[in-house]
Design an enzyme around this catalytic site. Structure first.
Site, mmCIF file in Angstrom:
data_model
loop_
_atom_site.group_PDB
_atom_site.id
_atom_site.type_symbol
_atom_site.label_atom_id
_atom_site.label_comp_id
_atom_site.label_asym_id
_atom_site.label_seq_id
_atom_site.Cartn_x
_atom_site.Cartn_y
_atom_site.Cartn_z
ATOM 1 N N LYS A 100 0.848 -1.081 0.016
ATOM 2 C CA LYS A 100 0.195 0.075 0.129
ATOM 3 C C LYS A 100 0.976 1.365 0.037
ATOM 4 C CE LYS A 100 -4.352 -1.552 2.190
ATOM 5 N NZ LYS A 100 -3.905 -3.006 1.712
ATOM 6 N N ASP A 137 -1.042 -2.272 -3.971
ATOM 7 C CA ASP A 137 -2.628 -2.084 -3.833
ATOM 8 C C ASP A 137 -3.369 -0.812 -4.201
ATOM 9 O OD1 ASP A 137 -2.694 -4.700 -2.776
ATOM 10 O OD2 ASP A 137 -2.631 -3.816 -0.561
ATOM 11 N N GLN A 166 -10.175 -0.840 -9.067
ATOM 12 C CA GLN A 166 -11.315 -1.177 -8.441
ATOM 13 C C GLN A 166 -12.664 -1.037 -9.248
ATOM 14 O OE1 GLN A 166 -10.065 1.959 -6.037
ATOM 15 N NE2 GLN A 166 -9.683 0.533 -4.174
ATOM 16 N N ARG A 187 -4.613 -6.207 -10.928
ATOM 17 C CA ARG A 187 -5.290 -7.059 -10.279
ATOM 18 C C ARG A 187 -6.882 -6.425 -10.128
ATOM 19 N NH1 ARG A 187 -4.260 -6.197 -4.405
ATOM 20 N NH2 ARG A 187 -2.582 -7.762 -4.649
ATOM 21 N N GLY A 191 -13.607 -3.294 -4.922
ATOM 22 C CA GLY A 191 -13.104 -2.261 -4.297
ATOM 23 C C GLY A 191 -13.653 -2.006 -2.700
ATOM 24 N N THR A 229 -11.440 -11.915 -6.343
ATOM 25 C CA THR A 229 -12.956 -12.040 -5.744
ATOM 26 C C THR A 229 -13.291 -13.231 -5.218
ATOM 27 O OG1 THR A 229 -15.317 -11.649 -6.522
ATOM 28 C CG2 THR A 229 -13.890 -12.813 -8.160
ATOM 29 N N HIS A 230 -14.210 -13.145 -4.118
ATOM 30 C CA HIS A 230 -14.747 -14.505 -3.654
ATOM 31 C C HIS A 230 -16.095 -14.842 -4.210
ATOM 32 C CE1 HIS A 230 -12.153 -12.269 -0.909
ATOM 33 N NE2 HIS A 230 -11.784 -13.185 -0.735
ATOM 34 N N ARG A 291 -12.586 -3.584 7.296
ATOM 35 C CA ARG A 291 -13.100 -3.598 5.738
ATOM 36 C C ARG A 291 -13.898 -5.111 5.468
ATOM 37 N NH1 ARG A 291 -8.527 -0.206 4.783
ATOM 38 N NH2 ARG A 291 -7.115 -1.977 4.407
HETATM 39 P P1 FAD Z 1 -18.618 -9.639 -2.555
HETATM 40 O O1 FAD Z 1 -19.796 -9.532 -3.152
HETATM 41 O O2 FAD Z 1 -18.362 -8.840 -1.243
HETATM 42 O O3 FAD Z 1 -18.678 -11.026 -1.821
HETATM 43 C C1 FAD Z 1 -18.903 -12.355 -2.492
HETATM 44 C C2 FAD Z 1 -19.058 -13.387 -1.694
HETATM 45 O O4 FAD Z 1 -17.692 -13.733 -1.220
HETATM 46 C C3 FAD Z 1 -19.906 -13.460 -0.388
HETATM 47 O O5 FAD Z 1 -21.273 -13.787 -0.631
HETATM 48 C C4 FAD Z 1 -19.334 -14.504 0.450
HETATM 49 O O6 FAD Z 1 -19.834 -15.602 0.033
HETATM 50 C C5 FAD Z 1 -17.859 -14.152 0.301
HETATM 51 N N1 FAD Z 1 -17.162 -13.464 1.139
HETATM 52 C C6 FAD Z 1 -17.022 -12.145 0.720
HETATM 53 N N2 FAD Z 1 -16.125 -11.594 1.889
HETATM 54 C C7 FAD Z 1 -16.129 -12.325 2.870
HETATM 55 C C8 FAD Z 1 -15.541 -12.493 4.309
HETATM 56 N N3 FAD Z 1 -15.113 -11.284 4.541
HETATM 57 N N4 FAD Z 1 -15.672 -13.556 4.779
HETATM 58 C C9 FAD Z 1 -16.384 -14.638 4.170
HETATM 59 N N5 FAD Z 1 -16.789 -14.689 2.996
HETATM 60 C C10 FAD Z 1 -16.776 -13.728 2.468
HETATM 61 N N6 FAD Z 1 -9.864 -3.879 -2.522
HETATM 62 C C11 FAD Z 1 -9.415 -2.636 -2.672
HETATM 63 O O7 FAD Z 1 -10.049 -1.504 -2.501
HETATM 64 N N7 FAD Z 1 -7.828 -2.375 -3.111
HETATM 65 C C12 FAD Z 1 -6.944 -3.611 -3.201
HETATM 66 O O8 FAD Z 1 -5.871 -3.512 -3.686
HETATM 67 C C13 FAD Z 1 -7.709 -4.819 -3.132
HETATM 68 N N8 FAD Z 1 -6.848 -5.928 -3.022
HETATM 69 C C14 FAD Z 1 -7.423 -7.257 -2.993
HETATM 70 C C15 FAD Z 1 -6.672 -8.340 -2.973
HETATM 71 C C16 FAD Z 1 -7.271 -9.559 -3.315
HETATM 72 C C17 FAD Z 1 -6.511 -10.833 -3.427
HETATM 73 C C18 FAD Z 1 -8.865 -9.564 -2.884
HETATM 74 C C19 FAD Z 1 -9.522 -11.025 -3.049
HETATM 75 C C20 FAD Z 1 -9.467 -8.480 -2.660
HETATM 76 C C21 FAD Z 1 -8.863 -7.225 -2.727
HETATM 77 N N9 FAD Z 1 -9.535 -6.180 -2.275
HETATM 78 C C22 FAD Z 1 -9.113 -4.859 -2.673
HETATM 79 C C23 FAD Z 1 -10.988 -6.132 -1.636
HETATM 80 C C24 FAD Z 1 -12.053 -6.203 -2.925
HETATM 81 O O9 FAD Z 1 -12.021 -5.231 -3.292
HETATM 82 C C25 FAD Z 1 -13.404 -6.749 -2.226
HETATM 83 O O10 FAD Z 1 -13.577 -5.572 -1.157
HETATM 84 C C26 FAD Z 1 -13.635 -7.943 -1.477
HETATM 85 O O11 FAD Z 1 -12.634 -8.877 -2.048
HETATM 86 C C27 FAD Z 1 -14.742 -8.435 -1.432
HETATM 87 O O12 FAD Z 1 -15.435 -8.277 -2.741
HETATM 88 P P2 FAD Z 1 -15.733 -9.900 -3.534
HETATM 89 O O13 FAD Z 1 -15.383 -9.651 -4.874
HETATM 90 O O14 FAD Z 1 -15.199 -11.134 -2.852
HETATM 91 O O15 FAD Z 1 -17.440 -9.861 -3.487
#
Ligand code: FAD
Length: 311
Positions: A100, A137, A166, A187, A191, A229-230, A291
């Site tokens: 960061k 990041d 993002q 990446r 966001g 993404t998850h 977050r």
């Molecule tokens: P979401 O819609 O939030 O979640 C989808 C599903 O994932 C949920 O329904 C749930 O099943 C599962 N899930 C999500 N979060 C959780 C949790 N905390 N615990 C358990 N299950 C969960 N953001 C930035 O702003 N800047 C960055 O540099 C940055 N780098 C990242 C690097 C990586 C490798 C990852 C994976 C994320 C990063 N993020 C970063 C965070 C990202 O922006 C999201 O805030 C975060 O990944 C949640 O979004 P999502 O795509 O998983 O979808």
């Protein structure tokens, strides 16, 4: 968007809440589920375990918005120590580091840009010496221009340096187009910051639509997309788009955070995909954890229970 997301994210800006909540030890249930430890050793151990399990990693020394140049220097020293350990333990081929810019000086009131650029350059050099790379990041939207400018400077000497974009921001599709050229490592995440309506999509549907548009730009381009993404839907759409654009496995990767959907991380890796786990470590876990709680308010009660029992 969850109704709780905004109030939880506002907590990340409260100094009082930070003072109170940071008294939790990193080993307490909820913190430990997202952060494997405080020391370089614990981070390298976590990396070794994940790599043994067929995954790759990116390690993040926790900390953000440092207010003193000495804190920025300490962050650089921590990354150098980590990179040395990764190389010594033979882990650097499957590890990289995430940085960061606000942790290495970007938010300093005087010369923030210059200090962050020099410090990031020192980490890129240490990463190259260790046989690996850096991904920058992305933080809140007021830093995006400066972060992309620093990325451009770094890529002159270290073209292997990557950056996060993002999908929540209106500007990101255009930023993807600009970075979707040969060799760029990009990446794409949704966001994690609370952003105002004049710069960012506010609804989950609009953010997801933007994510898919950005995926198309990156997967159709010559860059190396890192799909962070998850979200099961986004993972499925990314897989279909990768086939549609003739992308072989290994010409892009999936990324997920430490402790989140570990079964899915393994499943994707077993199907031949490159999967990188983002491993944060260190004592400055507060902003990161808030977050994560904002994304999953169901975990808030677990967090409050750990706070009361302090374990
Ligand atoms: P979401 O819609 O939030 O979640 C989808 C599903 O994932 C949920 O329904 C749930 O099943 C599962 N899930 C999500 N979060 C959780 C949790 N905390 N615990 C358990 N299950 C969960 N953001 C930035 O702003 N800047 C960055 O540099 C940055 N780098 C990242 C690097 C990586 C490798 C990852 C994976 C994320 C990063 N993020 C970063 C965070 C990202 O922006 C999201 O805030 C975060 O990944 C949640 O979004 P999502 O795509 O998983 O979808």
């Amino acid at each position: 968007m969850s109704l709780l997301r905004q109030p939880i994210l506002l907590l990340s800006r409260s100094r009082q809440a930070k003072r109170l909540l940071s008294t939790l030890p990193v080993s307490s249930g909820i913190v430990a589920s997202y952060v494997p430890g405080e020391s370089t050793r614990s981070a390298a151990d976590a990396a070794a375990r994940l790599i043994d399990g067929g995954l790759t990693v990116t390690l993040d020394f926790l900390g953000e918005e440092v207010a003193e140049p000495e804190q920025a220097d300490a962050t650089v020293a921590a990354y150098k120590d980590l990179l040395e350990q990764l190389a010594t333990r033979g882990l650097s081929r499957k590890s990289e580091v995430s940085v960061k810019l606000s942790a290495v000086g970007q938010s300093l009131p005087v010369n923030g840009y210059k200090v962050a650029l020099e410090n990031a350059r020192a980490i890129c050099r240490a990463a190259r010496n260790a046989g690996t790379t850096v991904t920058i990041d992305m933080e809140e939207h007021r830093t995006t221009d400066s972060t992309l400018q620093i990325l451009r400077e770094l890529r002159k000497d270290f073209p292997e340096t990557g950056a996060a974009l993002q999908a929540a921001l209106f500007r990101t599709e255009a930023d993807c187009r600009a970075l979707a050229h040969e060799g760029s490592r990009v990446r794409l995440c949704k966001g994690a910051y609370l952003e105002p309506e004049d710069v960012a999509f506010q609804s989950r549907v609009d953010i997801d639509r933007s994510y898919v548009r950005c995926l198309k730009v990156l997967l159709a381009g010559d860059c190396y997309p890192m799909i962070a993404t998850h979200d099961p839907r986004m993972v499925q759409i990314a897989s279909s788009l990768a086939s549609r654009y003739g992308r072989a496995q290994g010409t892009y990767e999936f990324q997920m955070l430490y402790g989140i959907r570990p079964d899915e991380q393994r499943r994707l890796a077993e199907s031949g995909e490159t999967v990188r786990v983002y491993v944060p470590y260190g004592v400055e876990w507060y902003g990161y954890l808030i977050r994560r709680l904002a994304e999953r308010p169901q975990n808030l009660s677990m967090f409050l229970r750990s706070l009361v029992s302090k374990k």
